[in-house]
Design a protein around this motif. Structure first.
Motif: not given
Lengths: 222, 278, 399
Positions: C1, C5, C295, C298-306, C308, C390
């Motif tokens: 990615m 951020w 935050e 949320t990122l983990r919830a929307i599919g950002v991997s550990r 990342s 999460i």
């Protein structure tokens, strides 16, 4: 045919010395194109149910199946990937990254999915225009109003063309007028075939749904 | 002028002989303890002395083993020394009437400076110095080391101050929600500020106390290590009451200043901004 | 990615970020200085020894060059013996002694000087600054340093009077010679403002009254190549039992022994700097991760991997370290000059010597160590971020 199924979903957790039974054997089926509203008083287990369906929490008992894949058979990496590509989440408090612009927030799931920068920039702009924020794409999240932030969050949820959008109290932090904007957006999404599962206290949102699931004390009523 | 240290003895060859020394022609020497240990010599042993490796033609008996006064000027050089009677050394060197220096003891009340001046007026081939001047010159090395230590200390203090400020800031900002709620329910800015300052003071006091303990322990460890390393009784690290006082005051001042700055930044921020909604 | 951020998060709290960078800069400056100190001592000393290419020193048994008044007898014989070694290119004898001089003009006064007896054909002791060098058999010429020229009030072409051993009983020098100043040189091993003079070896021996035994203080030996230094040292040690033979490596080892305090201090302070860097970055990132757990959840919830999430936190820490380190290098070079000025005022230290030597390998080492440390310091907070559960985190955020 269902896109999302929950069977015998139970969730129990310990709060210091107290055992909380958040869910007590709940069954849910969501078909493609459904607009399902889950309603009930605070503490009835609505958000817990949504989190189990979305794979961001694990049930104490029962199972969840998304597009014929049982979530309990997946490891964390595969489950995360599934959430990234098949689900979209909208939260009560938006949870946008304040250091990114509106467009970059929408791009974020696509970047994680490996979409090339040019394509994801194009799609992010397209989605922002869809939610009525095409002119605000370069603004940082902190420069947007509550309603605008929620619309960006919805655009983000749509980024990877998910099978289902799960929304937890999407109008909870918004005033009535702004809430109506979100309501209209959800109506439009569902009208175009997007499957929605929404947890809400908002009667208007519930009224828009094709199906309402009422919960009380961790169980579905009726 | 570079001072060339006086020649002591170049060559020693231990020659272990019966303890009874020859009656005549046998010199008496006193060895410093480290030398005796390294060469495995005891009182009564004999050894041969000379000014070149191929001319060890004088026999000497170890009459004494002594512990020299710890001298920081020589500790790094790790030289081994022995002492002989002056005429013996002069004869050995083939310079029967030469010395490096005289020590002159003055009558009570006599001024060393004016005696030195008088001697120097008539001097040829020598100079007279008051002992205080010699001490001052020979302490030049330590003055340089002191300056270096002070410079390092200043750098360390600056780094510590920045680090302290950073940590205080982070810890105080972690409390932003608490501070916001307190402001919402009507607690005055002053009260919050003083509460945070008190917290910073407690941390500073406890930290200072711990720091003094660590300094004492590390000083003891330093002395233990270097005393063994250099085989000396010199004290390398000293934690004095003045040093403790200075360090504690400085760390309290820095801690309070850092806490005050962090607290001031927090209380001057609007509650809604602290809450994350501003 | 590529949205980075994590790095952009540093802009959220600019004061905090600036302070952290300042802290890392000071810590990495200290580390750089200590690396320079540790490596610089030996490097500077070795450079000094080799400045004229003489890799070996022969001195009286048990002594180091110019460390005492001890001398070697039969210098001519020794030089001839050493020159016969096939690995030897040249031998430079050196007499070092105290002598005196009379001022050229003004009130008659005797000044104390340091005398070098040298062979101009083979010498490893000076570099000519002005005027001319001595001829090999020039028994009427002398070389001065700037300091001795000032002390004697003499310039090139002037005649100066050098005095040998002073006899206090007779109130007269044992020997006096009038010599013409041929040139002004920089004596490579002199301390600052040391008033040194140089003549050919036989003349300085006469002044020092050691000509009968043909005594010298040091013999500098140049091997034909660096590869031959060790074999030549071994052979000379076997042949010259009454002398001490040291290659540059041996002398550096002796020097390291003498400088052990500074080397250990450098190690300790360098380690403390690294510890400060670890603590600063680790604490900063841990607190900022804790602040942003919602935050991150949320990122983990929307599919950002550990992976990342971990990468972004590590990149955030590394970014801080990179900027801090860059500033630290600049700061370190400045403070090194200041510290070097302090330490090079040691009495008796050659003026050309330096404690803090900014060599590229040292600077690169310090930078790499700081960067690696900063990156590793982010591991714990990155792990915290990746392990954040999460659902409970989102629940906590909602309350």
């Amino acid at each position: 045919m269902t896109v999302l199924t929950g069977r015998g979903l139970t969730k129990t957790y310990q709060l210091e010395e107290q055992t909380v039974h958040a869910l007590r054997g709940v069954d849910v089926d969501v078909a493609p194109g459904d607009y399902v509203a889950i309603v009930g008083p605070s503490g009835c287990g609505k958000s817990t149910l949504l989190q189990l369906l979305g794979g961001i929490d694990t049930p104490s008992a029962g199972s969840v199946e998304l597009l014929d894949t049982r979530l309990d058979t997946l490891d964390d990496r595969a489950l995360t990937r599934l959430r990234l590509t098949k689900l979209g989440f909208v939260f009560q408090r938006f949870h946008l990254l304040p250091v990114l612009s509106a467009a970059e927030n929408v791009e974020l799931p696509m970047a994680e999915a490996g979409v090339v920068p040019a394509e994801r920039r194009r799609r992010a702009q397209e989605l922002l225009e869809y939610v009525g924020l095409g002119a605000r794409s370069r603004h940082r999240a902190t420069q947007l109003s509550g309603g605008e932030m929620q619309r960006v969050a919805i655009a983000r949820a749509l980024a990877n063309k998910p099978a289902v959008i799960l929304a937890d109290e999407p109008t909870g932090e918004l005033d009535a007028a702004t809430g109506r904007e979100i309501l209209n957006l959800f109506r439009r999404l569902n009208g175009e075939g997007t499957t929605l599962v929404v947890v809400t206290h908002d009667d208007r949102l519930a009224a828009e749904a094709g199906r309402v699931i009422r919960m009380l004390d961790g169980r579905i009523e009726g | 002028m570079r001072r060339i240290p006086h020649l002591i003895l170049l060559i020693l060859l231990p020659f272990l002989a019966p303890a009874r020394a020859a009656a005549q022609g046998v010199l008496e020497v006193a060895l410093e303890r480290r030398m005796a240990t390294e060469l495995g010599l005891r009182v009564g042993d004999t050894l041969r002395l000379g000014v070149a490796p191929d001319s060890l033609n004088r026999v000497a008996r170890v009459a004494a083993i002594y512990e020299p006064a710890a001298d920081p000027a020589t500790v790094l050089r790790r030289e081994l020394r022995l002492r002989m009677h002056l005429p013996d050394l002069a004869a050995l060197l083939g310079q029967p009437d030469r010395v490096d220096r005289f020590g002159v003891a003055l009558e009570p009340g006599a001024s060393a400076d004016s005696v030195a001046r008088t001697l120097n007026q008539a001097a040829f081939g020598y100079r007279a110095y008051p002992s205080s001047q010699i001490a001052s010159e020979s302490s030049q090395t330590f003055r340089v080391v002191s300056r270096f230590h002070r410079a390092i200390a200043v750098i360390t203090i600056v780094a510590s101050a920045i680090f302290l400020l950073c940590i205080m800031l982070l810890k105080v900002e972690e409390r932003r929600m608490d501070a916001a709620v307190m402001r919402f329910v009507g607690i005055r800015r002053r009260t919050i500020f003083l509460a945070l300052l008190l917290e910073a003071a407690v941390v500073a006091v406890l930290g200072s106390a711990l720091g003094v303990g660590i300094a004492w322990a590390s000083g003891a460890a330093t002395n233990l290590y270097y005393q063994r390393f250099f085989d000396t009784q010199l004290v390398f690290s000293l934690v004095t009451p003045d040093i403790v006082r200075f360090s504690v005051v400085l760390s309290l001042v820095l801690g309070l200043a850092a806490g005050a700055l962090a607290a001031w930044r927090l209380v001057r921020t609007k509650p809604m901004v602290l809450w994350g909604r501003g | 990615m590529e949205l980075r951020w994590g790095v952009r998060n540093l802009r959220r709290h600019p004061f905090r970020t600036a302070l952290s960078i300042a802290g890392i800069a000071v810590a990495s400056a200290m580390l750089l200085d200590m690396v320079m100190l540790r490596g610089g001592l030996e490097a500077s000393f070795a450079d000094l020894l080799l400045v004229r290419g003489y890799q070996i020193r022969v001195t009286p048994k048990g002594t180091l060059p110019l460390d005492s008044e001890a001398t070697l007898p039969d210098a001519t014989g020794l030089v001839a013996t050493i020159r016969r070694d096939p690995g030897v290119a040249s031998v430079a004898p050196l007499v070092a002694t105290s002598i005196y001089g009379r001022r050229v003009a003004g009130p008659d006064s005797v000044v104390t000087l340091f005398g070098y007896g040298i062979d101009p054909r083979d010498q490893g002791l000076y570099q000519l600054l002005r005027g001319a060098d001595l001829a090999p058999d020039d028994s009427a010429g002398v070389l001065l340093s700037d300091a001795s020229a000032a002390a004697l009030g003499a310039g090139i072409g002037d005649t100066v009077t050098l005095l040998g051993v002073l006899d206090p009983q007779m109130a007269a020098p044992a020997m006096e010679r009038r010599l013409v100043v041929r040139g002004v040189v920089q004596w490579l091993y002199d301390y600052r403002d040391q008033p040194s003079v140089g003549t050919i070896v036989p003349l300085m021996q006469r002044l020092a009254r050691t000509e009968q035994e043909d005594r010298v203080s040091v013999l500098l030996v140049k091997a034909r190549s660096d590869a031959e230094v060790e074999p030549v040292v071994d052979r000379l040690r076997a042949q010259l039992g009454g002398a001490e033979v040291n290659g540059v490596a041996d002398l550096v080892r002796h020097f390291q022994d003498r400088m052990v305090y500074f080397r250990q201090l450098a190690t300790i302070l360098g380690s403390v700097s690294l510890l400060v860097t670890v603590l600063l970055i680790g604490t900063l990132l841990t607190i900022t991760v804790n602040e942003r757990l919602g935050e991150i959840a949320t990122l983990r919830a929307i599919g950002v991997s550990r992976a990342s999430v971990v990468k972004e936190v590590l990149v955030e820490g590394t970014a801080l370290t990179v900027v801090g380190c860059a500033l630290g290098v600049a700061l370190g070079l400045v403070t090194a000059r200041y510290l070097d000025e302090i330490l090079t005022s040691f009495p008796g230290l050659p003026a050309t010597f330096s404690f803090f030597v900014p060599r590229t390998p040292n600077v690169v080492t310090a930078i790499l160590v700081t960067l690696l440390t900063g990156a590793l310091a982010g591991l714990y907070p990155a792990w915290l971020a990746a392990r954040a559960p999460i659902a409970p985190t989102l629940r906590a955020e909602a309350t």
